[in-house]
Design a protein around this motif. Structure first.
Motif, PDB file in Angstrom:
ATOM      1  N   ARG A  67       0.845  -1.300  -0.090  1.00 22.22           N
ATOM      2  CA  ARG A  67       0.174  -0.038  -0.095  1.00 22.22           C
ATOM      3  C   ARG A  67       1.163   1.191  -0.009  1.00 22.22           C
ATOM      4  N   ASP A  69       1.550   4.821   1.003  1.00 23.51           N
ATOM      5  CA  ASP A  69       1.069   5.747   1.831  1.00 23.51           C
ATOM      6  C   ASP A  69       1.294   7.112   1.303  1.00 23.51           C
ATOM      7  N   ARG A 100      -2.288  -1.173  -3.614  1.00 20.75           N
ATOM      8  CA  ARG A 100      -3.301  -0.159  -3.001  1.00 20.75           C
ATOM      9  C   ARG A 100      -2.459   1.029  -2.800  1.00 20.75           C
ATOM     10  N   SER A 102      -3.384   4.592  -0.241  1.00 26.12           N
ATOM     11  CA  SER A 102      -4.153   5.422   0.714  1.00 26.12           C
ATOM     12  C   SER A 102      -4.976   6.366   0.228  1.00 26.12           C
ATOM     13  N   TYR A 105      -8.690   5.746  -0.407  1.00 28.14           N
ATOM     14  CA  TYR A 105      -9.590   5.696   0.523  1.00 28.14           C
ATOM     15  C   TYR A 105      -9.965   7.253   0.858  1.00 28.14           C
ATOM     16  N   THR A 217      -4.838   8.649   8.537  1.00 27.26           N
ATOM     17  CA  THR A 217      -4.788   7.638   7.148  1.00 27.26           C
ATOM     18  C   THR A 217      -4.517   6.476   7.525  1.00 27.26           C
ATOM     19  N   SER A 221      -6.946   2.944   6.935  1.00 26.50           N
ATOM     20  CA  SER A 221      -6.624   2.068   5.925  1.00 26.50           C
ATOM     21  C   SER A 221      -6.315   0.707   6.175  1.00 26.50           C
ATOM     22  N   GLU A 225      -8.715  -2.346   4.810  1.00 24.03           N
ATOM     23  CA  GLU A 225      -8.052  -3.489   4.226  1.00 24.03           C
ATOM     24  C   GLU A 225      -7.965  -4.849   4.792  1.00 24.03           C
TER      25      GLU A 225
END
Ligand code: ATP
Ligand code: MG
Length: 559
Positions: A67, A69, A100, A102, A105, A217, A221, A225
């Motif tokens: 992910r 960030d 993915r 952040s 989201y 965040t 997050s 997930e």
């Protein structure tokens, strides 16, 4: 990659996971994530985190997410994203599902910010960033409440909407969680959770001009997930109460937990993206993947294998106590790998002509040498012996020091894998520099056969008539000091090793290396381990020295 770590002793994170699995916490699931901020290239410290997060998921049959960030658009870029993806793959790991972000989201996080406002747990503060800092207090003094702290829910909703619409300038106001300005943990003193940043975002474009903070965040997050064990480094320990506050106060779909471990500190280098970026921007090195950089891409270009880096991460282990790992350990990991797996070859870095006077011009005899002295399965390599040879300048001394085991006038040495030769004559140019050695070979000393007289030493050589021109870049540690960051007066720039790169532009490698592919690795006999650099062209190959045959720095330190 297979789940080959499972037999290894377990670390404290694994103990926690095993307890969770026993108790059935998180429904028996193990989901981890590696969450880089795409504001630079990954370095060896990140490798530790990657091996831990992906390795843990592999060990327990779980999943690890990749992910990004990405809440600081100004410092981030697609170039960094691409490099991170390629580095994780190169290390041998594959993430579960899609990559993915952040920023995926941001809509949900915005809704959760509204939720906090409606619950009276967040407010728009109109203090300036400077004032917010002043009001925050210190470790020994409590903070003070902002005069805007008691704004009504309606007013906060209205102001936050205006923030989102771009009606305010950067810094004019911010959304803060309403927790406790007197909390001993400064992170709980009404942390800012949304800032105005009128910046284009590499993923979300121009959709947003307000961006959530890291703290607002990260945990959410994780919850979105279904991350179960959110593993981060110790500097986030003080953030854990905030992480938990958000999870408790928001209608999140899962209950992730944060665990901290000690970051990797390696001596003789710096592992901070900010400092590494300075080295790149100031052209102290040749880009993020300069072979002297402790970045994954630098180590790769230097000749490190993914297995050696994973092995290193295994050796250093995972604990909660900060320490400094010796660079010699990383070097030992690649040396061990290459000693076992790199084919041998000969390469002359600073060629000196060696003419075999009793061999006619045009004659060529092929010698077969083992590609590896301890591994027959690697087969044989063929090396041509001709009248015109090249040896390394360092292997000849006109006036030899005591115990000299290489070539000198009137003395004999064995040319590795070939004949014993004797130096008969030394030719010099007008300035007195030795430019050629005339020698004779002894046909009775072929190959490894027993010989009548034992030469003192063995030196490497190549044929001048039939060898591969190349440039050899001999890399060494980037800093001369174990702790380049540790001096109060001087900064790390002052400790850059002026000899961290020595280039040999006219080197010659044995001809069998001619078509060696980029990144293939060799032991150049008597010299060290080398790999083919991507700068290689058809006309001229480029080799990088990965590491020497022995740890010369240990000696310097008197170990
Ligand atoms: P840097 O200080 O170099 O900028 P960072 O922590 O800001 O590093 P991130 O991109 O946020 O870099 O890191 C991604 C993950 O890697 C985080 O979970 C972080 O804790 C971990 N990590 C970063 N540096 C190290 C290190 N030296 N040792 C172990 N893990 C690290
Ligand atoms: Mg970070």
């Amino acid at each position: 990659m297979t789940n080959n770590e499972s037999s290894k002793p377990t670390n404290f994170i694994h103990q926690i996971i095993e307890e969770d699995l026993d108790k059935g916490t998180h429904g028996g699931q193990v989901v981890t994530r590696f969450p880089p901020e795409p504001n630079g290239y990954l370095h060896i410290g990140h490798a530790k985190s990657i091996c831990l997060n992906f390795g843990t998921a592999l060990k327990y049959g779980g999943a690890c997410h990749l992910r990004f960030d990405d809440t600081n658009p100004e410092k981030e870029s697609q170039e960094y994203i691409d490099s991170i993806i390629s580095d994780v793959r190169w290390l041998g790991f594959e993430w579960a599902g899609d990559i993915r972000y952040s920023s995926d989201y941001f809509d949900q996080l915005y809704q959760w910010a509204l939720h906090l406002i409606r619950e009276g747990k967040a407010y728009v503060d109109s203090l300036s960033p400077h004032e917010i800092r002043e009001y925050r207090g210190t470790l020994t003094e409590p903070g003070r409440n902002s005069p805007y702290r008691e704004r009504s829910v309606e007013e906060n909703l209205e102001l936050f909407e205006k923030m989102r619409q771009g009606d305010f300038d950067e810094g004019e106001c911010a959304l803060r969680a309403k927790i406790d300005m007197a909390a001993p943990n400064m992170n709980l003193r009404d942390p800012v959770i949304y800032r105005i940043r009128k910046a284009h975002h590499h993923q979300s474009g121009d959709k947003w001009c307000i961006y959530p903070s890291y703290d607002f965040t990260h945990g959410q997050s994780d919850a979105i997930e279904g991350v179960t064990h959110s593993i981060c480094t110790l500097e986030f320990e003080d953030h854990r109460p905030l992480y938990e506050w958000f999870i408790e106060n928001l209608p999140v779909p899962a209950q992730p937990r944060q665990y901290e471990f000690a970051r990797l500190n390696l001596n003789y280098t710096v592992t901070s993206k900010r400092k590494l970026k300075l080295l790149v921007d100031e052209a102290k090195v040749d880009g993020w993947n300069d072979p002297r950089m402790p970045t994954i891409s630098g180590l790769r270009r230097r000749g490190y294998t993914p297995a050696s880096i994973r092995h290193f991460c295994d050796m250093i282990g995972v604990t909660r106590s900060n320490g400094i790992v010796d660079m010699g350990m990383l070097e030992a990991a690649i040396r061990e790998d290459l000693d076992a797996n790199a084919p041998r070859a000969m390469c002359v870095l600073q060629p000196l002509k060696l003419t075999i006077t009793n061999l006619p011009d045009g004659e060529q005899e092929w010698f077969e040498l083992p590609a590896h002295p301890k591994d027959e399965s690697m087969g044989l390599r063929k090396v041509p012996f001709t009248r015109n040879l090249l040896i390394d300048r360092e292997d000849f001394a006109e006036v030899p020091p005591r115990k000299w085991k290489r070539l000198s006038p009137g003395e004999a040495v064995r040319l590795r894998g070939a004949y014993v030769i004797r130096c008969d004559e030394v030719i010099k140019d007008a300035s007195g520099e030795v430019v050629e050695i005339k020698a004779s070979y002894d046909p009775d000393t072929k190959g490894a056969n027993p010989i009548d007289y034992k030469p003192k030493g063995v030196i490497h050589w190549v044929s001048a008539d039939n060898s591969q021109p190349c440039e050899v870049r001999v890399y060494d540690r980037l800093f001369t000091e174990p702790n380049p960051d540790g001096d109060k007066e001087r900064d790390f720039h002052d400790f850059i090793n002026p000899e961290s790169l020595v280039v040999y532009p006219d080197a010659r490698a044995e001809i069998g290396l001619k078509n060696a592919s980029i990144e293939s690795r060799y032991q150049f006999e008597r010299q060290g381990y080398f790999c083919v650099d991507p700068d290689t062209t058809e006309a001229r190959m480029v080799f990088n020295r990965t590491v020497g045959l022995r740890d010369s720095w240990a000696k310097i330190k008197g170990q």
